[in-house]
Design a protein around this motif. Sequence first.
Motif, PDB file in Angstrom:
ATOM      1  N   GLN A  82     -13.388   0.597   5.180  1.00 45.44           N
ATOM      2  CA  GLN A  82     -14.247   1.678   5.649  1.00 45.44           C
ATOM      3  C   GLN A  82     -13.991   2.958   4.837  1.00 45.44           C
ATOM      4  O   GLN A  82     -14.927   3.645   4.439  1.00 45.44           O
ATOM      5  N   ALA A  83     -12.737   3.261   4.564  1.00 46.06           N
ATOM      6  CA  ALA A  83     -12.412   4.442   3.767  1.00 46.06           C
ATOM      7  C   ALA A  83     -12.891   4.270   2.329  1.00 46.06           C
ATOM      8  O   ALA A  83     -13.396   5.214   1.718  1.00 46.06           O
TER       9      ALA A  83
ATOM     10  N   ILE B 150     -10.477  11.872   3.439  1.00 43.71           N
ATOM     11  CA  ILE B 150     -10.815  10.475   3.737  1.00 43.71           C
ATOM     12  C   ILE B 150      -9.596   9.563   3.608  1.00 43.71           C
ATOM     13  O   ILE B 150      -9.315   8.750   4.488  1.00 43.71           O
ATOM     14  N   MET B 151      -8.847   9.709   2.517  1.00 47.90           N
ATOM     15  CA  MET B 151      -7.769   8.774   2.203  1.00 47.90           C
ATOM     16  C   MET B 151      -6.391   9.225   2.665  1.00 47.90           C
ATOM     17  O   MET B 151      -5.488   8.407   2.774  1.00 47.90           O
ATOM     18  N   GLY B 152      -6.212  10.507   2.894  1.00 46.54           N
ATOM     19  CA  GLY B 152      -4.885  11.015   3.207  1.00 46.54           C
ATOM     20  C   GLY B 152      -4.153  11.382   1.925  1.00 46.54           C
ATOM     21  O   GLY B 152      -4.698  11.302   0.826  1.00 46.54           O
TER      22      GLY B 152
END
Length: 110
Positions: free
Chosen positions: A38-39, A55-57
């Motif tokens: 999803q990411a 989004i990803m960190g």
Amino acid sequence: MKHILIPLTTALILTLGGCSWFEGYRPPVQQGNVVGSQALSQLKVGMSESQVRFIMGEPMLVDPFNPNRWDYTYYDQPSFGKTTTKHLTLYFADKHLARIVKGDAKAKAQ
């Protein structure tokens, strides 16, 4: 008879305890950033660094010699079964996402 039975039982327990086929408990190990599909589907070329970070960190590794490369790595070693490693590399140009490189590897069963 009891004098022979006690040393024989002790020797048997010590011998079986050293066998390689008998493994004790191994705790599952998970390290790194979980990179979900999803990411990944939300990532688009041209996004800013802050949007990608949202989004990803935080990336697992930012290359000190090339700060325009971010690496996201995930390592999973379950108690029993296959160890998996997933790797994602993001390249930036002018503070915007320029390229996405996916590299998934599956290790041998242990």
